[in-house]
Design an enzyme around this catalytic site. Structure first.
Site, PDB file in Angstrom:
ATOM      1  N   ASP A 258       0.827  -1.207   0.000  1.00 54.23           N
ATOM      2  CA  ASP A 258       0.000   0.000   0.000  1.00 54.23           C
ATOM      3  C   ASP A 258       0.862   1.258   0.000  1.00 54.23           C
ATOM      4  O   ASP A 258       0.479   2.289  -0.569  1.00 54.23           O
ATOM      5  CB  ASP A 258      -0.913   0.027   1.225  1.00 54.23           C
ATOM      6  CG  ASP A 258      -2.061  -0.965   1.138  1.00 54.23           C
ATOM      7  OD1 ASP A 258      -2.331  -1.470   0.027  1.00 54.23           O
ATOM      8  OD2 ASP A 258      -2.681  -1.236   2.177  1.00 54.23           O
TER       9      ASP A 258
ATOM     10  N   TYR B  90       1.005 -10.191   5.925  1.00 57.65           N
ATOM     11  CA  TYR B  90       0.076 -11.019   5.161  1.00 57.65           C
ATOM     12  C   TYR B  90       0.892 -11.924   4.231  1.00 57.65           C
ATOM     13  O   TYR B  90       0.873 -11.770   3.006  1.00 57.65           O
ATOM     14  CB  TYR B  90      -0.883 -10.163   4.330  1.00 57.65           C
ATOM     15  CG  TYR B  90      -1.752  -9.223   5.121  1.00 57.65           C
ATOM     16  CD1 TYR B  90      -2.290  -9.594   6.345  1.00 57.65           C
ATOM     17  CD2 TYR B  90      -2.052  -7.946   4.642  1.00 57.65           C
ATOM     18  CE1 TYR B  90      -3.098  -8.722   7.068  1.00 57.65           C
ATOM     19  CE2 TYR B  90      -2.864  -7.070   5.355  1.00 57.65           C
ATOM     20  CZ  TYR B  90      -3.380  -7.469   6.568  1.00 57.65           C
ATOM     21  OH  TYR B  90      -4.171  -6.605   7.279  1.00 57.65           O
TER      22      TYR B  90
ATOM     23  N   ASP C  37      -6.269  -5.483  -4.390  1.00 67.41           N
ATOM     24  CA  ASP C  37      -5.917  -4.118  -3.997  1.00 67.41           C
ATOM     25  C   ASP C  37      -4.450  -3.829  -4.312  1.00 67.41           C
ATOM     26  O   ASP C  37      -4.089  -2.745  -4.782  1.00 67.41           O
ATOM     27  CB  ASP C  37      -6.118  -3.892  -2.495  1.00 67.41           C
ATOM     28  CG  ASP C  37      -7.327  -4.577  -1.899  1.00 67.41           C
ATOM     29  OD1 ASP C  37      -7.717  -5.635  -2.391  1.00 67.41           O
ATOM     30  OD2 ASP C  37      -7.854  -4.055  -0.908  1.00 67.41           O
TER      31      ASP C  37
ATOM     32  N   GLY D 282     -12.511  -3.116  -8.524  1.00 68.72           N
ATOM     33  CA  GLY D 282     -12.338  -1.732  -8.955  1.00 68.72           C
ATOM     34  C   GLY D 282     -10.880  -1.319  -8.958  1.00 68.72           C
ATOM     35  O   GLY D 282     -10.402  -0.676  -9.910  1.00 68.72           O
ATOM     36  N   TRP D 283     -10.147  -1.674  -7.898  1.00 66.97           N
ATOM     37  CA  TRP D 283      -8.710  -1.393  -7.883  1.00 66.97           C
ATOM     38  C   TRP D 283      -8.041  -2.042  -9.109  1.00 66.97           C
ATOM     39  O   TRP D 283      -7.183  -1.432  -9.758  1.00 66.97           O
ATOM     40  CB  TRP D 283      -8.077  -1.951  -6.617  1.00 66.97           C
ATOM     41  CG  TRP D 283      -8.411  -1.295  -5.310  1.00 66.97           C
ATOM     42  CD1 TRP D 283      -8.937  -1.895  -4.200  1.00 66.97           C
ATOM     43  CD2 TRP D 283      -8.199   0.080  -4.932  1.00 66.97           C
ATOM     44  NE1 TRP D 283      -9.073  -0.996  -3.170  1.00 66.97           N
ATOM     45  CE2 TRP D 283      -8.625   0.223  -3.591  1.00 66.97           C
ATOM     46  CE3 TRP D 283      -7.693   1.184  -5.612  1.00 66.97           C
ATOM     47  CZ2 TRP D 283      -8.559   1.437  -2.916  1.00 66.97           C
ATOM     48  CZ3 TRP D 283      -7.624   2.401  -4.930  1.00 66.97           C
ATOM     49  CH2 TRP D 283      -8.056   2.519  -3.607  1.00 66.97           C
TER      50      TRP D 283
END
Length: 809
Positions: free
Chosen positions: A523, A571, A578, A650-651
């Site tokens: 991210d 993770y 994402d 969507g990402w």
């Protein structure tokens, strides 16, 4: 909320229309047009159990009017309603309506600018009653009569058992149960059990302290508070004990509202001496009709941690607790059950709070203690009591457990509320133009600019996360959207703020404040796209150096055995949709600027693995894949998560068009891979587009209980379609679906306030996997639905830029 007249009438009228509460498709047409209908409100019960006495909170700004009078009605039936000062600032800001909903039921209400003749019996009450006409003799008030007042600053003489305040403090009740709070050094919370479902506070303590400890026609005091916090009180946690709010220079009570459906009061503690500080603390207590819950809202003038909330301990009781494996936004509960009533029978006491706010569950000599975070000085929680002596009262431990579980679900899985105001309808155009699309986006961006965006700089405060601003993917996303707007012709201030915000994290050596490579969070890469823009624009070396830090992370970032980036170090072996957006457009653009494209293949490979591992036969994509197939959300055979989460796709859709824009035309093989994926995905997106033009939270389950139309995914899909057409990647035939999607977003989610602010509603605040997020359908429905979250607003702004560009051709 702007100041306005507080003189309102509670109104209820009749509207003749046929309502099919089970047919989603007909909802927008259910309320017949009427000159005095200011808004239509669509409701849906997301639970598989009935939710009676459900209070619907309708912000006046969302209703599009600050004018009196207002009314609420359902077909020809009157609906109880009340105007409320929801934030306690002295101004009416909400209209509330009380409804009963069967399991999974849908309902449509009309809000009208018309008075009502309906007379409502009061089902809540808040009061503070003091003696007047007597005199203080040391610490006792002698003589006089009790009189209710709206405000009270406790006199210096007042302490416990001074006989000045009736039942020793303010009280609040519904038709279910009542509570009082000692307005003195004890700050204990007590319970008035009811032997009949009626308001009773006005009868309590009229003839002295002793009377309400004995059974009366209304009930009696049923809790021994002693040295404990009592029923859900609060204080400061010293690590081994709770310190109640004992030492304060002043205590003041204000009755905020005393209405038929909602009542509330505030206690202001002046200069609470605690933890070597002097803290001003306001506590607001609110109850609603038909509910046992008290909503407690704490606000300190400066952070004070750790705060503690708790339940008094008693022998012959059992301690109850919800599963700790909950998401941060889900409501957890703790409780006690047993013979802890002063009447000698069973009493249940409970606390409900967001799981993510609790740092420890412990105890001291007198209390079961929940230790809570309060980084900005605020804390919200709820408490409740259930007495077996009530008419048809809960008699068993299991019955009380069920009550706690259902109340927790109602708080976690909020009633679905969609407001369509006449004012907001003024933004809608059958044939939007390039100028009108950009105008709505700029007005929305301006609202965000003035209210939140400036605080996202280094050293500021992130209001969405309630913590100091950090190097965040969301900050980068919003600043990119702002920059896109200015480049499309909107006010240059948006682009200027984007540069200022990103620059605030970068020093001259290219170090990024608050960024840590060693956590390997993909991210964190997303905001790097703005670094690359700023370097191209300014040539300042610090931006290139900072971007190089992020590129170095990707060089060492752990991967699955088939070469996909882990989502985060915490993770392991997990590929999320994402993450494809967070990392690959940056990697491709960095490689284009500084590596002569040598990493293009690596970026495209991420899409190939995602397509291979995450695709379903339907063409939809699953949210995530665990290579080891050991996570609780993962299928033990395939490692796949269970559902198709629209924002995840969507990402992915945005990543496809963004990377295709970056890849040079001579990269034919790599472009062909992504082009095929985009072509196939576009077909699937149109297939699952709702007739409203937008998409559901869980893409392929439109009729499932609780599923809802979601703004961020819809904006991302429209962005991908529009940009795909603009880049020549998708045929012009997709313009119909794209424009249907845009009009649907404006109709379903965009609202206009009377003061001109424009908002985007219906955004899933967050969704992920692991750490309490089990990937179930219930999980995806349980995350909060909010307005103006960056993950929805920024894609809407970016989509608007693409649509404006398309319409201007």
């Amino acid at each position: 909320m702007k100041n306005f007249l507080l003189l309102f009438s509670i109104t209820l009228l009749t509207l003749g229309c046929d309502v099919d509460t089970q047919t989603k498709e007909t909802l927008p047409q259910l309320v017949k047009p009427s000159a005095d209908v200011v808004a239509t409100v669509k409701l849906s019960n997301p639970s598989e159990f009935e939710r009676n006495d459900e209070l619907v909170w309708l912000p006046l700004e969302r209703l599009g009017t600050l004018e009196a009078p207002l009314s609420v009605w359902l077909e020809s039936d009157e609906v109880p309603s009340q105007l409320v000062d929801g934030d306690g600032d002295g101004n009416i800001d909400h209209l509330v309506a009380l409804v009963d909903l069967a399991a999974a039921e849908k309902m449509v209400l009309a809000v009208k600018a018309q008075p009502s003749n309906m007379s409502l019996a009061s089902r809540t009450q808040a009061e503070i009653s003091i003696k007047q006409g007597g005199a203080w003799q040391e610490k006792k008030y002698i003589g006089g009569q009790f009189v209710n007042v709206d405000k009270l600053i406790a006199p210096i003489e007042h302490t416990d058992h001074s006989e000045y305040i009736r039942y020793e403090g303010p009280g609040i009740e519904s038709d279910k149960v009542g509570y009082r709070i000692y307005l003195d050094w004890r700050n204990g919370f007590d319970i008035f059990g009811k032997s009949q479902p009626a308001l009773a506070l006005q009868k309590v303590g009229l003839d002295g302290f002793e009377s309400y400890h004995h059974a009366a026609d209304w009930g009696l005091d049923i809790l021994k508070v002693g040295e404990s916090l009592g029923m859900g009180g609060f204080g400061y946690w010293h690590g081994d004990r709770v310190e109640r709010v004992a030492h304060a220079d002043s205590r003041a009570v204000t009755i905020l509202q005393n209405g038929p459906l909602v009542s509330s009061f505030a206690i202001d503690y002046g200069a609470w001496a605690v933890a070597d500080k002097r803290v001003d603390l306001r506590a607001v207590f609110t109850m609603q009709a038909g509910s046992r819950l008290v909503h407690v809202q704490l606000q300190a003038n400066e952070p004070i941690e750790p705060l503690a909330i708790g339940l008094g301990k008693a022998p012959e009781t059992v301690f109850l607790s919800s599963d700790d494996n909950l998401t941060g936004h889900a409501y957890a509960h703790v409780g006690t059950w047993g013979k802890q009533s002063l009447a000698g029978d069973n009493l249940g006491m409970g606390l409900l709070f967001k799981q993510g706010l609790r740092t420890d569950q412990t105890e001291d000599a007198h209390n079961w203690v929940s230790v809570m975070k309060s980084p900005s000085g605020t804390l919200d929680y709820y408490f409740l009591a259930a007495w077996s002596g009530e008419p048809d009262g809960i008699k068993t431990e299991q019955g009380f457990k069920t009550l706690l579980e259902r109340e927790a679900e109602k708080l976690t899985l909020k009633l679905r509320v969609s407001i369509d105001s006449q004012l907001s309808a003024s933004l809608r155009l059958d044939q939007p133009s390039a100028e009108s699309v950009l105008d709505i986006a700029e007005r929305m961006a301006d609202t965000e600019y003035r209210t939140k965006a400036k605080d996202l700089r280094n050293g500021g405060w992130d209001p969405e996360r309630d913590r100091p601003a950090r190097w965040e993917y969301t900050t980068g996303l919003l600043m990119q959207a702002f920059d896109d707007l200015s480049r499309a012709g909107a006010d240059p201030k948006f682009s200027a703020l984007a540069e200022q915000t990103i620059s605030s994290f970068i020093d001259e050596q290219g170090n990024i404040s608050s960024y840590r490579k060693d956590v390997f969070n993909i991210d964190d890469i997303n905001a790097g796209k703005m670094l690359l823009r700023l370097y191209q624009r300014t040539g300042e070396e610090k931006y290139k150096l900072a971007a190089g830090l992020l590129r170095d992370q990707l060089s060492h970032h752990p991967k699955t055995t088939n070469g996909a980036f882990w989502h985060k170090q915490r993770y392991p072996f997990q590929l999320w949709l994402d993450g494809v957006y967070m990392g690959m457009p940056f990697l491709a653009e960095y490689s284009k600027q500084f590596e002569q494209g040598e990493s293009f293949a690596e970026a495209v490979h991420e899409f190939e693995v995602a397509k291979e591992k995450l695709s379903a036969p339907s063409g939809l994509l699953f949210h995530a894949w665990d290579e080891k197939a050991v996570q609780n959300w993962a299928d033990p055979e395939t490692g796949l998560s269970k559902y198709h989460w629209s924002r995840g796709m969507g990402w992915y859709a945005m990543a496809l068009v963004d990377v295709l824009e970056i890849l040079p035309e001579d990269q034919r093989e790599l472009r062909a891979i992504l082009q095929q994926q985009l072509t196939e995905l576009a077909v699937v997106l149109v297939r699952y587009q709702d007739e409203s033009g937008v998409w559901y939270q869980i893409t392929d389950m439109p009729n499932a209980t609780g599923n809802y139309l979601e703004a961020s995914a819809s904006s991302m899909f429209v962005y991908a379609l529009a940009k795909g057409i603009n880049l020549g990647l998708l045929p012009e035939t997709y313009k119909v679906a794209m424009m249907d999607g845009y009009r649907g977003i404006v109709r379903e989610f965009v609202s206009l306030d009377p003061d001109g602010d424009v908002h985007l509603n219906g955004i899933c605040q967050v969704a992920g996997l692991g750490f309490g997020r089990d990937g179930s359908y219930h999980y995806y429905q349980s995350e909060p639905i909010v307005a103006d979250d960056i993950k929805g607003m920024a894609p809407f702004l970016m989509a608007s830029v693409q649509i404006s560009k398309l319409l201007s051709r």
